[in-house]
Design an enzyme around this catalytic site. Structure first.
Site, PDB file in Angstrom:
ATOM      1  N   HIS A 185     140.600   9.243 -14.233  1.00  0.00           N
ATOM      2  CA  HIS A 185     141.814   8.569 -13.760  1.00  0.00           C
ATOM      3  C   HIS A 185     142.876   9.654 -13.779  1.00  0.00           C
ATOM      4  O   HIS A 185     143.556   9.855 -14.785  1.00  0.00           O
ATOM      5  CB  HIS A 185     142.189   7.383 -14.656  1.00  0.00           C
ATOM      6  CG  HIS A 185     141.175   6.286 -14.600  1.00  0.00           C
ATOM      7  ND1 HIS A 185     141.100   5.279 -15.524  1.00  0.00           N
ATOM      8  CD2 HIS A 185     140.172   6.037 -13.714  1.00  0.00           C
ATOM      9  CE1 HIS A 185     140.100   4.464 -15.224  1.00  0.00           C
ATOM     10  NE2 HIS A 185     139.518   4.909 -14.127  1.00  0.00           N
ATOM     11  N   ARG A 241     130.257  -3.878  -7.035  1.00  0.00           N
ATOM     12  CA  ARG A 241     131.336  -2.921  -6.745  1.00  0.00           C
ATOM     13  C   ARG A 241     130.732  -1.788  -5.940  1.00  0.00           C
ATOM     14  O   ARG A 241     129.573  -1.418  -6.159  1.00  0.00           O
ATOM     15  CB  ARG A 241     131.974  -2.384  -8.045  1.00  0.00           C
ATOM     16  CG  ARG A 241     133.092  -1.385  -7.801  1.00  0.00           C
ATOM     17  CD  ARG A 241     134.002  -1.161  -9.023  1.00  0.00           C
ATOM     18  NE  ARG A 241     133.343  -0.603 -10.178  1.00  0.00           N
ATOM     19  CZ  ARG A 241     132.991  -1.274 -11.265  1.00  0.00           C
ATOM     20  NH1 ARG A 241     133.254  -2.556 -11.348  1.00  0.00           N
ATOM     21  NH2 ARG A 241     132.385  -0.673 -12.265  1.00  0.00           N
TER      22      ARG A 241
HETATM   23  N1  GLY Z   1     134.529   4.619 -13.671  1.00  0.00           N
HETATM   24  C1  GLY Z   1     135.860   4.299 -13.902  1.00  0.00           C
HETATM   25  C2  GLY Z   1     136.492   3.794 -12.702  1.00  0.00           C
HETATM   26  O1  GLY Z   1     135.823   3.475 -11.746  1.00  0.00           O
HETATM   27  O2  GLY Z   1     137.671   3.727 -12.607  1.00  0.00           O
HETATM   28 MN    MN Z   2     136.934   4.674 -10.328  1.00  0.00          MN
END
Ligand code: GLY
Ligand code: MN
Ligand code: MN
Length: 465
Positions: A369, A433
Site C-alpha cells: 500500500h 476478487r
Molecule cells: N493484498 C493487499 C491488497 O490487495 O490490498
Molecule cells: Mn491490493
C-alpha cells in the site's frame, strides 16, 4: 566492495530531494530496526523503504543524512570480523562512499556524537514523521546538544518538517528502473498464480487431499525460484467461504471440489511489491452461479481499467467499478429492486456496500500500500462535505488525485456474498476478487500482471492443461 548496481539512480534521487529541503535544511533518514521474533532470533530484516529508495543499501543499522547543498553522509555498521563470521559481510564505512556514491561514511556507533555537529547551524531538520518509533526523541536529544553550544555562537535549527511530504511525491511517480523491477515482480507473481491454479486442479483430479497451505507452498516456490526475497504481504489463500473474509491468511482449510479459491498474493522483488488476486474454481470448472458472479466482477474491472488513464482521477476507476457491480447486483437478484430502487439509488445510498465493501485500488511500489497522497495537491483547499448514507457521518472530501504517467496502482474489484435472507442461495459463500497492477501510461494504462489469465475461459483452459 564494488559499487551497488544503479548507483547513479540513487544519487540522482538524493540530489532531487536535497533541492527540496530549502536553504539550511538537513534530512535524516534511518533504515528499519531489526525486530526480535523470539529470544535471540530476529524476523527476516526488511530495510526501510525511504532509506532504500535513496541508497539501494540493504544492511540494517544504517542512517542517511542529506543537506540542502546535496552533501550526503552515511552511517553504517562498522567492519567487525567476528560479527561478520556470524551475520555476513558488512560494507563498512571505508568502502561505503565508493560503493554507494555518498560523500562520506562513518560507523553507526558514532551517530550520537556526530549528529549534533551536522545539525549545528542548520535551519530546518527534516525526517519522516510517525514512521520510526522514538526518532523524535533522538532528534530532541541531538538538538539539546546543539543548544548547549549556542552560547559559543552555534545556531540551533528552529523548525522540524515531515520528510514524508517530498519523498512520498517522488515515490509516487515511478521511474523507468522502478517500472522495470515492478514488471519482473509482476511476471513472477503471475507465474506463481498459474502454478497454484494448476496444482489445485491436478490434485483434485487425482482425488487427493488439498489444503490451502499446499497452494501457498506453490506460490512460495515460484517466488523464491525466481529470486524474489519474500512475499510482499501475507498471502491470502482462501477456499470456499473463507474468500468472504477480506484479510484471511493461507491456512489449513480443505480445498473442495466445486468451490472457488481466492488467492491474493504477490512477491517482493528487490524492494518492489506486486499484488495479484485471482479467483478460480478449485477443480478447474466454474459452476453457473460462480461464473455469473465472476463475469460481473471482471466486467467491473474492465470498466475500471478503461477509467485508469492520465487526466482521470484516482476515484474514477472505483466509481466505474461500482456502477457495473451495482447494476449487476440488481440484474442477478443480489439486490431486490423493490427494496433498493434503481441503479442511481443503489449507488447514492451505497446499497452495494453489503457485497462490495472495499476500495478498488491503492498505490503500489516499494510498499504494497504505497505512499503518495490520494488528494490532488493542486486542489488541497477545495473542501466539500457529504453525509455518508450508511453511517450518517459527515465526511469531508478533497478532490481526488489526478492520474499521471508513471503512477502505479492496483485495480481490484470484488464481490463477497455472505448467507442472508433474500440473497439467492446459489450465490451464498461465494467471494470473488480480481486484482491487477496497472502502470499509468501516456494514453491509458498497462496491466503488468496479465501473465496469469483472467477471463473465465482462459482460467479453465490453463487449469485443464
Ligand atoms: N493484498 C493487499 C491488497 O490487495 O490490498
Ligand atoms: Mn491490493
Ligand atoms: Mn492484493
Amino acid at each position: 566492495m564494488s559499487a551497488i548496481p544503479h548507483q547513479a539512480i540513487y544519487a540522482d534521487r538524493r540530489a532531487r530531494l536535497a533541492t527540496q529541503l530549502g536553504a539550511g535544511g538537513i534530512a535524516i533518514i534511518p533504515t528499519a530496526p531489526e525486530r526480535t521474533r523470539n529470544r535471540d532470533s530476529e524476523y527476516l530484516f526488511r530495510f526501510d523503504s525511504y532509506f532504500y529508495y535513496l541508497t539501494g543499501f540493504t544492511e540494517p543499522r544504517a542512517w542517511l543524512v542529506i543537506t540542502a547543498e546535496g552533501h550526503t553522509t552515511l552511517f553504517c555498521q562498522p567492519k567487525d570480523l567476528e560479527r561478520e563470521i556470524w551475520d555476513g559481510i558488512r560494507l563498512g564505512p571505508q568502502a561505503a562512499p565508493d560503493a554507494l556514491g555518498v560523500d562520506e561514511a562513518f560507523s553507526v556507533d558514532e551517530l550520537d556524537a556526530r549528529l549534533p555537529k551536522l545539525l549545528e547551524n542548520r535551519h530546518t531538520v527534516w525526517y519522516p514523521f510517525a514512521v520510526h518509533a522514538g526518532l523524535e526523541t533522538r532528534v530532541d536529544g541531538w538538538l539539546q546538544k546543539v543548544r548547549a553550544r549556542v552560547r559559543f555562537g552555534a545556531l540551533c535549527p528552529d523548525a522540524q518538517r515531515d520528510l514524508c511530504g517530498p519523498l512520498d511525491e517522488m515515490r509516487l511517480i515511478k521511474d523507468a528502473h522502478e517500472i522495470g523491477v515492478m514488471k519482473r515482480a509482476a511476471q513472477i507473481s503471475a507465474q506463481a498464480h498459474v502454478r497454484a491454479m494448476r496444482r489445485s486442479a491436478a490434485t483434485l483430479r487425482a482425488g487427493q487431499d488439498l489444503r490451502e497451505y499446499h497452494l501457498d507452498a506453490e506460490l512460495l516456490h515460484e517466488f523464491r525460484q525466481h529470486g524474489s526475497q519474500y512475499p510482499a504481504y501475507g498471502s491470502i489463500v482462501a477456499a470456499g467461504a473463507n474468500a468472504c473474509v477480506l484479510h484471511y491468511r493461507a491456512d489449513a482449510a480443505p480445498v473442495r471440489d466445486g468451490e472457488l479459491v481466492l488467492i491474493d498474493a504477490g512477491c517482493e522483488l528487490d524492494g518492489y511489491a506486486s499484488d495479484i488476486t485471482r479467483t478460480f474454481p478449485a477443480n478447474g470448472r466454474f459452476t453457473g452461479p460462480q461464473r455469473d458472479l465472476y463475469d460481473l466482477v471482471l466486467a467491473s474491472q474492465d470498466a475500471a481499467v478503461a477509467a485508469t488513464k492520465p487526466g482521470n482521477r484516482f476515484v474514477d476507476p472505483h466509481d466505474a467499478t461500482v456502477k457495473v457491480l451495482a447494476q449487476g447486483m440488481l440484474d442477478l437478484g443480489l439486490l431486490n429492486k423493490n427494496d433498493v430502487g434503481h441503479l442511481d439509488d443503489v449507488i447514492a445510498q451505497r446499497h452495494y456496500f453489503r457485497f462490495y465493501m472495499h476500495r478498488t485500488g491503492h498505490w503500489l511500489g516499494l510498499d504494497v500500500h504505497d505512499v503518495g497522497s490520494y488528494v490532488e495537491p493542486s486542489e488541497l483547499g477545495q473542501l466539500s462535505e457529504r453525509k455518508d448514507p450508511l453511517s450518517g457521518e459527515t465526511i469531508k472530501d478533497r478532490p481526488s488525485r489526478i492520474l499521471r504517467p508513471g503512477m502505479v496502482l492496483t485495480i481490484e474489484p470484488g464481490l463477497y456474498v455472505s448467507p442472508a435472507p433474500g440473497v439467492p442461495e446459489h450465490f451464498w459463500n461465494i467471494g470473488i476478487r480480481i486484482e491487477d497492477d496497472a502502470v499509468v501510461t501516456e494514453d491509458g494504462c498497462e496491466l503488468i500482471t496479465r501473465g496469469v489469465p483472467v477471463k473465465a475461459d482462459d482460467i479453465e483452459a490453463v487449469m485443464g492443461e
